[in-house]
Design an enzyme around this catalytic site. Structure first.
Site, PDB file in Angstrom:
ATOM      1  N   GLU A  27       0.822  -1.218   0.000  1.00 40.00           N
ATOM      2  CA  GLU A  27       0.000   0.000   0.000  1.00 40.00           C
ATOM      3  C   GLU A  27       0.855   1.268   0.000  1.00 40.00           C
ATOM      4  OE1 GLU A  27      -2.877  -0.397  -0.759  1.00 40.00           O
ATOM      5  OE2 GLU A  27      -3.666  -2.239   0.132  1.00 40.00           O
ATOM      6  N   HIS A  85      -2.798   2.897   8.079  1.00 43.34           N
ATOM      7  CA  HIS A  85      -3.853   2.085   7.465  1.00 43.34           C
ATOM      8  C   HIS A  85      -4.072   0.848   8.315  1.00 43.34           C
ATOM      9  CE1 HIS A  85      -6.186  -0.192   4.636  1.00 43.34           C
ATOM     10  NE2 HIS A  85      -5.239  -1.082   4.461  1.00 43.34           N
ATOM     11  N   HIS A 113      -7.464  -2.264   9.601  1.00 48.55           N
ATOM     12  CA  HIS A 113      -8.729  -2.928   9.234  1.00 48.55           C
ATOM     13  C   HIS A 113      -9.630  -3.051  10.451  1.00 48.55           C
ATOM     14  CE1 HIS A 113      -5.831  -5.097   6.220  1.00 48.55           C
ATOM     15  NE2 HIS A 113      -6.177  -3.913   5.770  1.00 48.55           N
ATOM     16  N   GLU A 160     -17.899  12.805  21.503  1.00 50.30           N
ATOM     17  CA  GLU A 160     -16.571  13.322  21.157  1.00 50.30           C
ATOM     18  C   GLU A 160     -16.296  13.337  19.654  1.00 50.30           C
ATOM     19  OE1 GLU A 160     -13.241  10.950  22.435  1.00 50.30           O
ATOM     20  OE2 GLU A 160     -14.257   9.081  21.931  1.00 50.30           O
ATOM     21  N   HIS A 177     -12.874  -3.005   3.370  1.00 47.44           N
ATOM     22  CA  HIS A 177     -11.433  -3.245   3.498  1.00 47.44           C
ATOM     23  C   HIS A 177     -10.871  -2.640   4.783  1.00 47.44           C
ATOM     24  CE1 HIS A 177      -7.238  -3.512   1.537  1.00 47.44           C
ATOM     25  NE2 HIS A 177      -7.081  -3.163   2.794  1.00 47.44           N
TER      26      HIS A 177
HETATM   27 ZN    ZN Z   1      -5.352  -3.131   4.023  1.00 48.89          ZN
END
Ligand code: ZN
Length: 228
Positions: free
Chosen positions: A74, A97, A99, A127, A168
């Site tokens: 990524e 990144h 999940h 919040e 994802h």
């Molecule tokens: Zn990912």
């Protein structure tokens, strides 16, 4: 005493895209196929320190990936997002990144319209509008690891620090790891509450009027047009 000799490049790897804005910048990135939880036990195996070469399209590895590994697949989405966020806020040095289960679950059952998605998260926890007043941008399912999803993510990163990838995961940006982790965790907690209550009759919520009170008390401004 310096930790690293910046003149000692271990190897160079083409990034597969051009980002001249990032030339000479250093990035600490996780390796492909590595788990974040293992970074603390073996940072030199699970991380690599890169510098983007003057051509803007070559990564110079200065340290790490010591088992012969390579950077995360990524990398395009990360580096292109860095370009976007740095153009908005030079202090946004981290792009993360992951999940998170409840945000992912939400992308199966909630409309992906960004305003609607954001408003639902804001309503789940007081919040939220304070922590991410720019809201959450959302991409539909796309093939990951490609320049296309990198470009799409970077475009979304111009207007919000959180970008959900449907089915994802999520991208978050911030000034340091702690703040960025907290940002994602706050959205994830809101999504968890949504998944606990979405199938139940809702008797009350946080109203837009109350959101405006939060804006005033905490000195934030919700994204234009997202509150009535
Ligand atoms: Zn990912």
């Amino acid at each position: 005493m310096p930790y690293l000799d910046p003149a000692s490049v271990q190897l160079t790897i083409p990034t597969g895209f051009t980002a001249p804005d990032l030339s000479f910048k250093y990035f600490l990135v996780t390796g492909t196929g590595k788990y974040f939880k293992n970074v603390q036990y073996a940072p030199d195996v699970n991380l690599g320190l890169l510098r983007i070469a003057p051509d803007g399209e070559t990564a110079e590895v200065l340290w790490g990936f010591s088992d012969g590994g390579k950077f995360t697949s990524e990398l395009p989405a990360h580096l292109m997002s860095h370009v976007s966020r740095l153009s908005v806020d030079p202090e946004n040095r981290v792009v993360m990144h992951c999940h998170p289960a409840n945000l992912l679950a939400m992308t199966y059952v909630h409309p992906l319209d960004e305003r609607a998605f954001t408003r639902t998260l804001w309503q789940m926890c007081t919040e939220c509008v304070i922590v991410f007043p720019d809201g959450v941008n959302v991409l539909p399912w796309m093939l990951c690891g490609t320049n296309e999803i990198g470009l799409a993510t970077a475009e979304k990163m111009r207007t919000a620090r959180l970008v959900v990838w449907a089915q994802h995961g999520i991208y978050g940006a911030g000034k340091d790891l702690d703040e960025t982790f907290g940002l994602i965790e706050t959205a994830e907690k809101a999504a968890e509450i949504y998944m606990k209550i979405a199938h139940l009759p809702i008797l009350q919520t946080i109203t837009d009027e109350e959101m405006h009170l939060l804006e005033g008390r905490f000195g934030v401004k919700a994204r234009e047009g997202y509150l009535d």
